[in-house]
Design a protein around this motif. Structure first.
Motif, PDB file in Angstrom:
ATOM      1  N   GLU A 245       2.282  -3.484   5.781  1.00 34.58           N
ATOM      2  CA  GLU A 245       3.026  -2.352   6.342  1.00 34.58           C
ATOM      3  C   GLU A 245       4.327  -2.823   6.991  1.00 34.58           C
ATOM      4  O   GLU A 245       5.358  -2.169   6.850  1.00 34.58           O
TER       5      GLU A 245
ATOM      6  N   GLY B  65       6.091  -5.486   3.887  1.00 38.41           N
ATOM      7  CA  GLY B  65       5.965  -5.187   2.466  1.00 38.41           C
ATOM      8  C   GLY B  65       5.017  -6.178   1.810  1.00 38.41           C
ATOM      9  O   GLY B  65       4.860  -7.315   2.269  1.00 38.41           O
ATOM     10  N   TYR B  66       4.397  -5.744   0.750  1.00 40.55           N
ATOM     11  CA  TYR B  66       3.432  -6.583   0.033  1.00 40.55           C
ATOM     12  C   TYR B  66       4.096  -7.841  -0.519  1.00 40.55           C
ATOM     13  O   TYR B  66       3.589  -8.949  -0.352  1.00 40.55           O
TER      14      TYR B  66
ATOM     15  N   ARG C  37      -4.186   4.099   5.745  1.00 39.59           N
ATOM     16  CA  ARG C  37      -3.096   3.114   5.760  1.00 39.59           C
ATOM     17  C   ARG C  37      -3.117   2.258   4.497  1.00 39.59           C
ATOM     18  O   ARG C  37      -2.075   1.979   3.910  1.00 39.59           O
TER      19      ARG C  37
ATOM     20  N   GLN D 247      -4.238   3.084   1.547  1.00 41.29           N
ATOM     21  CA  GLN D 247      -3.777   3.871   0.405  1.00 41.29           C
ATOM     22  C   GLN D 247      -2.261   3.990   0.404  1.00 41.29           C
ATOM     23  O   GLN D 247      -1.632   3.942  -0.650  1.00 41.29           O
ATOM     24  N   ALA D 248      -1.649   4.119   1.568  1.00 42.90           N
ATOM     25  CA  ALA D 248      -0.183   4.176   1.647  1.00 42.90           C
ATOM     26  C   ALA D 248       0.438   2.871   1.148  1.00 42.90           C
ATOM     27  O   ALA D 248       1.452   2.894   0.427  1.00 42.90           O
ATOM     28  N   VAL D 249      -0.167   1.736   1.493  1.00 40.65           N
ATOM     29  CA  VAL D 249       0.326   0.443   0.998  1.00 40.65           C
ATOM     30  C   VAL D 249       0.166   0.368  -0.521  1.00 40.65           C
ATOM     31  O   VAL D 249       1.083  -0.056  -1.229  1.00 40.65           O
TER      32      VAL D 249
ATOM     33  N   ASN E 278       0.039   2.857  -2.648  1.00 38.82           N
ATOM     34  CA  ASN E 278       0.968   3.797  -3.274  1.00 38.82           C
ATOM     35  C   ASN E 278       2.395   3.277  -3.317  1.00 38.82           C
ATOM     36  O   ASN E 278       3.171   3.666  -4.182  1.00 38.82           O
ATOM     37  N   ALA E 279       2.737   2.375  -2.403  1.00 36.61           N
ATOM     38  CA  ALA E 279       4.104   1.841  -2.329  1.00 36.61           C
ATOM     39  C   ALA E 279       4.335   0.640  -3.234  1.00 36.61           C
ATOM     40  O   ALA E 279       5.462   0.141  -3.300  1.00 36.61           O
ATOM     41  N   ASN E 280       3.302   0.181  -3.944  1.00 37.98           N
ATOM     42  CA  ASN E 280       3.448  -1.037  -4.724  1.00 37.98           C
ATOM     43  C   ASN E 280       2.817  -0.872  -6.109  1.00 37.98           C
ATOM     44  O   ASN E 280       1.614  -0.630  -6.212  1.00 37.98           O
ATOM     45  N   THR E 281       3.617  -1.049  -7.140  1.00 40.34           N
ATOM     46  CA  THR E 281       3.145  -0.881  -8.512  1.00 40.34           C
ATOM     47  C   THR E 281       2.008  -1.837  -8.850  1.00 40.34           C
ATOM     48  O   THR E 281       1.011  -1.437  -9.457  1.00 40.34           O
TER      49      THR E 281
ATOM     50  N   ARG F 265      -1.157  -0.569  -7.296  1.00 37.46           N
ATOM     51  CA  ARG F 265      -1.652   0.639  -7.976  1.00 37.46           C
ATOM     52  C   ARG F 265      -2.327   0.265  -9.291  1.00 37.46           C
ATOM     53  O   ARG F 265      -3.362   0.831  -9.646  1.00 37.46           O
TER      54      ARG F 265
END
Length: 189
Positions: free
Chosen positions: A21, A24-25, A104, A106-108, A110-113, A116
């Motif tokens: 968060e 970034g990943y 939280r 799931q938000a991470v 969703n922000a990273n291909t 996902r």
């Protein structure tokens, strides 16, 4: 945090989520995660093969679902068997104290291909595990495949509703409601 404290996997998962968060990943390393958790890199790799897996629970959900299918009443039909497994999952894993972490997480994702894609692969594995568990109960393969796909759909609908900040409902009742909606859709088709 002292290295001797219990629950290294949980501490690593919490540290990873915080760092993903914050930075970034892609900008977070395994060393960053281990240090934040107060552990070593080698401890990280004893529990997870890579930084992606720290968010995916090492098969916990799959194990709980397959155990739930195995422990369903003998007279339960295939879909009721999956419903029993989802109830078990709601009582043991998707509990109120895990909701914020799950939201939280799931938000991470969703922000990273890459994450996902990993989640999609995990869901395929989850569905395959349900098929195998249903077959072990004597469900014919084609019925087991359809039931597992419907079970995965029900799980996904219930999970999305469960992590929604506005609901506050428990996972089990949400899964039962999603199952009722799937059955109602089948009746219309």
């Amino acid at each position: 945090m002292a290295r001797w404290q219990p629950d290294a996997p949980g501490r690593l998962a919490a540290a990873a989520l915080d760092l993903f968060e914050e930075n970034g990943y892609d900008n977070t390393t395994v060393i960053d995660i281990a240090e934040r958790a107060g552990l070593t890199k080698s401890t990280f790799f004893r529990h997870f093969p890579d930084k992606r897996e720290v968010l995916f629970g090492a098969g916990t959900i799959t194990g709980l679902l397959t155990e739930g299918i195995a422990s369903a009443p003998a007279e339960a039909g295939p879909l009721d068997t999956v419903a029993h497994a989802l109830d078990t999952l709601g009582r043991t894993f998707f509990t109120a104290d895990r909701r914020e972490y799950s939201r939280r997480r799931q938000a991470v994702l969703n922000a990273n291909t890459e994450l996902r894609e990993r989640e999609a692969l995990k869901r395929i594995d989850l569905t395959a595990a349900m098929v195998e568990a249903l077959e072990r109960r004597g469900v014919p393969i084609s019925t087991a495949r359809v039931t597992a796909q419907l079970g995965a759909l029900v799980w996904e609908i219930a999970y999305d509703q469960w992590i929604d900040a506005t609901t506050g409902e428990d996972f089990g009742p949400l899964a039962r409601q999603a199952l009722a909606e799937v059955r109602a859709a089948e009746a219309v088709c």
